[in-house]
Scaffold this active site. Structure first.
Site, PDB file in Angstrom:
ATOM      1  N   SER A   1       0.835  -1.193   0.000  1.00  0.00           N
ATOM      2  CA  SER A   1       0.000   0.000   0.000  1.00  0.00           C
ATOM      3  C   SER A   1       0.867   1.239   0.000  1.00  0.00           C
ATOM      4  CB  SER A   1      -0.891   0.021   1.233  1.00  0.00           C
ATOM      5  OG  SER A   1      -0.087   0.332   2.356  1.00  0.00           O
ATOM      6  N   LYS A   2       0.207   2.315  -0.365  1.00  0.00           N
ATOM      7  CA  LYS A   2       0.861   3.601  -0.503  1.00  0.00           C
ATOM      8  C   LYS A   2       1.540   4.029   0.795  1.00  0.00           C
ATOM      9  CE  LYS A   2      -0.072   7.473  -3.311  1.00  0.00           C
ATOM     10  NZ  LYS A   2      -0.624   7.444  -4.601  1.00  0.00           N
TER      11      LYS A   2
END
Ligand code: GLU
Length: 482
Positions: free
Chosen positions: A253-254
Site C-alpha cells: 500500500s501507498k
C-alpha cells in the site's frame, strides 16, 4: 486452435500502480509467447473516480515499459471502441435483455432507504445485502415508477443457494455459493454500467480468451460467471495473479512506500529493471536465473509457473536488478539517459561531447547503480570542485603539497596531446625531480581535481578532464588551500 486474446483493463483513476504494470506485463507476455493479441481497454465507467489525464499517462507508461498493445485507444482494432464510456449503449442493450429474461430487475430504492436497510441489517448482525424489495414490484408498479420518472438502478437477480464454480489456471477449482452474493447493481442511476456488467459484456464481445488479472478480482468472478450463464455465453479462462505484499506481508500500500510506476521512473530506475522486477512478483523461470529482458521473459513466461502465494515486494532486489541491467546496457544508451539526467540537474549538456561522456561512463560504470549516480558520485566530471573534502585534506595535504603540485602542473603543461600514460610519466618525472614519493603527488592531485579522496584511477580522471582543465584545477587548489 483457440485464438489467444487477452486484455489489460485498467480504470483511469490515477497513476499506473506497480501491480497494474505486472498485470499488463503478464498479459503482454502471454499473448506474445502464444502469438495472440494484447488489448488495452479503458474501464472508465466509474465517473466519480475518473481522473483527468490518467488515460494518457497510462498509455505513456505502458509505452515506456515496452508493452505495446495490438488493439486499443489510439491503435484501433476490430472490436472497438476500446473505451467503455463510449460503449454505454451496448451495456444498456444487454441490461434490458437481462430484464426481459428476468435475470435482472429495476430497483427504485432511494439512497436513504438503502442506508436505513443497511443499518437494520448491521443491528441484526446480518450480512449487508439488498433485501429485494423491488424484485417484488408488479409490472404495473414498475411502469408507474418509470412514468413518474423515478431514478432507478438495474440489479442482477442472483439465484438463491446455488453453487457457482469455475476453474482458474493459477488457483485451480474455485467455488462460491450464490447466497454469499448480493443482487449486484449492473447499471447505475447515472446510466453508466458498473464494472461487472461492462467487463463481462466487453470480454465476450472482444472475444477475450483469457482473463488474467489481480487476485482482488477473484471475489467478483462468481458474479461474472452468473452473467455469462444468464447471457448464454462461454466462459473465458481465468487466471488470478497473487497479491503483492510488503516485506512484513501486509498488502502493498501507498502508506509503506511508492506504488506508482511513475515514482520508480522518476527515481531513476531503468524500465528494464522495473519490468524484470515485476515479472518476478509471482512468476519464476523454474531455476535460479533472475535477470531477464523483455524478449527473454517472452520466451520463458507461462501462467503455469505463476504461484498462488502472495509475492513480496522487495526493494533491495529492485536496486540489485537496476545495477545488473545498467551493467548490461550499451554505453550509448547509458549516455542518452545520462544526458537527460544532466538536464534535470541543470547542467548545460551541450558543454560535453559524446566522446567525453562515453569516457566518463567507461570510467564509472562499475561504480554506479543508477544513471544519476554518474553525477552524484563523480560530479567533478561535470564541474570543477567548489570545495575539498576536509578529512581527506587532513590526511593527504602536506605543507609541501602546494610546491609539489606546482611542479606537477609545470610538467603537465609541457605535454602535447597527452594520453593517460603521459600523465603518469610526467608525474614520475616530477616526483623524481622533487625527491618525493609518487604518493605525495598522487593524493593531492586527486584532491585538487576531484575534491574527494576516491573514484576511478587518478590518471583516468585527469586524462578525461584533459590537460588544460587539470592544470587549471591544480592551480585553483593551490590558491584555495592555504
Ligand atoms: N477495471 C478493472 C481494474 O481496474 C479491471 C479488472 C479486470 O481485469 O477485470 O483493474
Amino acid at each position: 486452435m483457440q485464438h489467444i486474446r487477452v486484455r489489460f483493463a485498467p480504470s483511469p483513476t490515477g497513476f499506473l500502480h506497480v501491480g497494474g504494470l505486472r498485470t499488463a506485463l503478464y498479459n503482454f507476455l502471454f499473448a506474445r509467447k502464444l502469438g495472440g493479441k494484447f488489448i488495452l481497454r479503458i474501464e472508465d465507467t466509474d465517473r466519480a473516480r475518473y481522473v483527468e489525464g490518467a488515460v494518457d499517462n497510462l498509455i505513456k507508461t505502458l509505452h515506456w515499459a515496452g508493452l505495446d498493445y495490438d488493439e486499443g485507444p489510439g491503435v484501433g482494432g476490430d472490436f472497438g471502441p476500446y473505451i467503455q464510456s463510449e460503449r454505454t449503449n451496448i451495456y444498456k442493450e444487454h441490461a434490458d435483455h437481462l430484464i426481459e429474461m428476468k435475470s435482472a430487475y429495476r430497483c427504485f430504492c432511494t439512497a436513504e432507504r438503502l442506508e436505513q436497510m443497511r443499518k437494520e441489517q448491521q443491528k441484526n448482525k446480518l450480512t449487508p445485502k439488498y433485501d429485494r424489495t423491488c424484485l417484488r414490484l408488479s409490472e404495473d408498479e414498475v411502469l408507474l415508477n418509470l412514468e413518474q420518472g423515478r431514478a432507478f438502478v438495474i440489479r442482477m437477480k442472483v439465484p438463491d443457494d446455488s453453487s457457482i464454480r469455475f476453474s482458474d489456471i493459477i488457483r485451480g477449482d474455485v467455488e462460491f455459493n450464490s447466497a454469499q452474493i448480493d443482487d449486484q447493481v449492473l447499471i447505475k442511476s447515472d446510466g453508466y454500467p458498473t464494472y461487472h456488467l461492462a467487463n463481462v459484456v466487453d470480454d465476450h464481445l472482444m472475444k477475450i480468451s483469457h482473463v488474467i488479472r489481480g487476485e482482488e478480482w477473484l471475489s467478483s468472478t462468481p458474479k461474472h460467471v452468473l452473467l455469462y450463464r444468464f447471457l448464454g455465453w462461454e466462459l473465458p479462462q481465468f487466471a488470478h495473479l497473487p497479491l503483492l505484499l510488503n516485506p512484513d506481508r501486509s498488502k502493498l500500500s501507498k502508506r509503506q512506500g511508492d506504488v506508482a510506476v511513475e515514482d520508480y521512473r522518476s527515481k531513476g530506475y531503468l524500465k528494464e529493471a522495473l519490468v524484470n522486477f515485476v515479472a518476478l512478483l509471482g512468476w519464476n523461470p523454474g531455476d535460479d536465473r533472475e535477470i531477464f529482458d523483455l524478449s527473454g521473459l517472452t520466451r520463458e513466461f507461462s501462467l503455469e509457473r505463476v504461484g498462488k502465494a502472495g509475492a513480496i515486494f522487495n526493494l533491495e532486489k529492485l536496486d540489485w536488478l537496476n545495477f545488473q541491467h545498467l551493467r548490461l546496457m550499451p554505453d550509448v544508451e547509458v549516455m542518452g539517459i545520462l544526458k537527460e539526467e544532466l538536464v534535470k540537474a541543470s547542467f548545460k549538456v551541450e558543454k560535453f561531447t559524446d566522446e567525453y561522456l562515453l569516457r566518463v561512463i567507461e570510467a564509472m560504470r562499475e561504480r554506479v547503480s543508477f544513471v544519476r549516480d554518474f553525477i552524484l558520485k563523480s560530479p567533478y566530471f561535470f564541474e570543477a570542485p567548489e570545495s575539498y573534502d576536509q578529512d581527506v585534506m587532513k590526511k593527504r595535504w602536506k605543507p609541501t603539497s602546494a610546491v609539489c603540485l606546482r611542479k606537477l602542473a609545470e610538467e603537465f603543461s609541457k605535454l602535447s596531446e597527452p594520453a593517460k600514460g603521459d600523465y603518469e610519466n610526467a608525474l614520475h618525472l616530477a616526483a623524481d625531480s622533487l625527491g618525493v614519493t609518487k604518493g605525495e603527488l598522487i593524493h593531492p592531485l586527486r584532491l585538487a581535481v576531484s575534491g574527494v579522496g576516491e573514484g576511478p584511477g587518478v590518471y583516468d580522471i585527469v586524462s578525461i578532464l584533459g590537460k588544460y582543465e587539470t592544470v587549471r584545477r591544480i592551480n585553483s587548489a593551490i590558491e584555495r588551500i592555504k
